[in-house]
Write a protein that holds these residues in place. Structure first.
Motif, PDB file in Angstrom:
ATOM      1  N   ILE A  45      41.354  43.857  41.805  1.00 34.64           N
ATOM      2  CA  ILE A  45      41.985  42.953  40.859  1.00 34.64           C
ATOM      3  C   ILE A  45      41.361  41.666  40.756  1.00 34.64           C
ATOM      4  CG2 ILE A  45      43.965  41.815  39.774  1.00 34.64           C
ATOM      5  CD1 ILE A  45      45.639  43.990  40.947  1.00 34.64           C
ATOM      6  N   VAL A  46      40.581  41.305  39.705  1.00 39.37           N
ATOM      7  CA  VAL A  46      40.229  39.634  39.478  1.00 39.37           C
ATOM      8  C   VAL A  46      41.048  39.089  38.741  1.00 39.37           C
ATOM      9  CG1 VAL A  46      38.346  38.542  38.261  1.00 39.37           C
ATOM     10  CG2 VAL A  46      37.795  40.739  39.442  1.00 39.37           C
ATOM     11  N   PRO A  47      41.718  38.330  39.018  1.00 42.25           N
ATOM     12  CA  PRO A  47      42.755  37.626  38.333  1.00 42.25           C
ATOM     13  C   PRO A  47      42.336  36.723  36.862  1.00 42.25           C
ATOM     14  CG  PRO A  47      42.181  36.390  40.289  1.00 42.25           C
ATOM     15  CD  PRO A  47      41.578  37.345  40.232  1.00 42.25           C
ATOM     16  N   SER A  74      39.958  43.494  35.513  1.00 47.26           N
ATOM     17  CA  SER A  74      39.490  42.229  35.202  1.00 47.26           C
ATOM     18  C   SER A  74      39.832  41.579  33.973  1.00 47.26           C
ATOM     19  CB  SER A  74      37.881  42.244  35.486  1.00 47.26           C
ATOM     20  OG  SER A  74      37.257  43.055  34.450  1.00 47.26           O
ATOM     21  N   PRO A  75      39.783  40.553  33.849  1.00 42.17           N
ATOM     22  CA  PRO A  75      40.147  39.951  32.197  1.00 42.17           C
ATOM     23  C   PRO A  75      39.144  40.502  31.204  1.00 42.17           C
ATOM     24  CG  PRO A  75      40.314  38.144  33.978  1.00 42.17           C
ATOM     25  CD  PRO A  75      39.649  39.542  34.683  1.00 42.17           C
ATOM     26  N   ARG A  76      39.589  40.766  30.240  1.00 42.19           N
ATOM     27  CA  ARG A  76      38.932  41.592  29.078  1.00 42.19           C
ATOM     28  C   ARG A  76      37.860  40.796  28.776  1.00 42.19           C
ATOM     29  NH1 ARG A  76      43.283  43.732  25.978  1.00 42.19           N
ATOM     30  NH2 ARG A  76      42.882  45.467  27.581  1.00 42.19           N
ATOM     31  N   SER A  77      37.468  39.627  28.916  1.00 44.71           N
ATOM     32  CA  SER A  77      36.395  38.491  28.557  1.00 44.71           C
ATOM     33  C   SER A  77      35.453  38.791  29.389  1.00 44.71           C
ATOM     34  CB  SER A  77      36.895  37.204  28.684  1.00 44.71           C
ATOM     35  OG  SER A  77      37.428  36.878  29.711  1.00 44.71           O
ATOM     36  N   LYS A  78      35.441  39.450  30.536  1.00 48.07           N
ATOM     37  CA  LYS A  78      34.523  39.392  31.557  1.00 48.07           C
ATOM     38  C   LYS A  78      33.351  40.564  31.031  1.00 48.07           C
ATOM     39  CE  LYS A  78      36.263  36.150  33.432  1.00 48.07           C
ATOM     40  NZ  LYS A  78      35.602  34.820  32.860  1.00 48.07           N
ATOM     41  N   PHE A  88      40.355  50.746  29.983  1.00 48.87           N
ATOM     42  CA  PHE A  88      41.615  50.741  30.444  1.00 48.87           C
ATOM     43  C   PHE A  88      41.531  49.814  31.855  1.00 48.87           C
ATOM     44  CE2 PHE A  88      44.866  52.098  33.910  1.00 48.87           C
ATOM     45  CZ  PHE A  88      45.802  52.522  32.864  1.00 48.87           C
ATOM     46  N   LEU A  89      40.407  49.463  32.444  1.00 46.50           N
ATOM     47  CA  LEU A  89      40.700  48.364  33.600  1.00 46.50           C
ATOM     48  C   LEU A  89      40.610  46.971  33.175  1.00 46.50           C
ATOM     49  CD1 LEU A  89      38.430  50.282  36.252  1.00 46.50           C
ATOM     50  CD2 LEU A  89      41.045  50.120  36.052  1.00 46.50           C
ATOM     51  N   SER A  90      40.478  46.799  31.894  1.00 46.75           N
ATOM     52  CA  SER A  90      40.510  45.421  31.377  1.00 46.75           C
ATOM     53  C   SER A  90      42.025  44.925  30.768  1.00 46.75           C
ATOM     54  CB  SER A  90      39.651  45.047  30.316  1.00 46.75           C
ATOM     55  OG  SER A  90      39.772  45.662  28.932  1.00 46.75           O
TER      56      SER A  90
END
Length: 158
Positions: A45-47, A74-78, A88-90
């Motif tokens: 997890i990237v916070p 990870s945050p959707r903006s990355k 799904f992982l954002s």
């Protein structure tokens, strides 16, 4: 879980719903220890915080992909998240992340689907010839026709 930031209540929430949380990388910890912890994790997890312990969020996501196709939230903006990880992982909020983790806890087969999708995407990444962030910014700066938003600080001070 490999978790990249200690100063968040999210880790406590993860522990409460039954996930074991490990942190990485710790100060003074060698790369071998970092890779061992990452490879032993089911997810990373990237916070949402901008002040994570690693210099590059993109590197964190690429590391998880390289280390056995570990699904990394990870945050959707990355940018790297959108390139290497299934959508799904954002996430946009901690609440959305926790809801997705509850779904995954109830559906363990989804982990295999997510990991397989990451492995397929990783076949297009040439890890031996990745650009550094400065090389990428220099290349963008050269093509941007002096747009100041696209100039790296190293380049603009040359």
């Amino acid at each position: 879980f490999m978790f990249y930031h200690k100063s968040t209540g999210l880790a406590s929430s993860l522990s409460r719903i039954g996930f074991e949380v490990v942190y990485g990388p710790e100060p003074g910890e060698g790369r071998a220890v970092y890779w061992r912890k990452l490879k032993s994790s089911a997810f990373a997890i990237v916070p949402l915080s901008r002040s994570i312990d690693r210099a590059s969020i993109g590197q964190v996501i690429a590391d998880a992909g390289i280390a056995g196709c570990i699904p990394t939230f990870s945050p959707r903006s990355k940018l790297f998240a959108r390139l290497l990880m299934p959508s799904f992982l954002s996430y946009r909020t901690d609440g959305e992340l926790l809801a997705k983790l509850h779904l995954l806890k109830d559906r363990p087969s989804w982990w295999h689907k997510l990991s397989s999708s990451i492995c397929r995407r990783m076949q297009y990444v040439d890890t031996a010839n990745l650009e550094t962030m400065h090389e990428l910014m220099d290349r963008i700066g050269e093509r941007s026709q002096d747009d100041p938003r696209c100039q790296s600080s190293r380049r603009s001070h040359a």
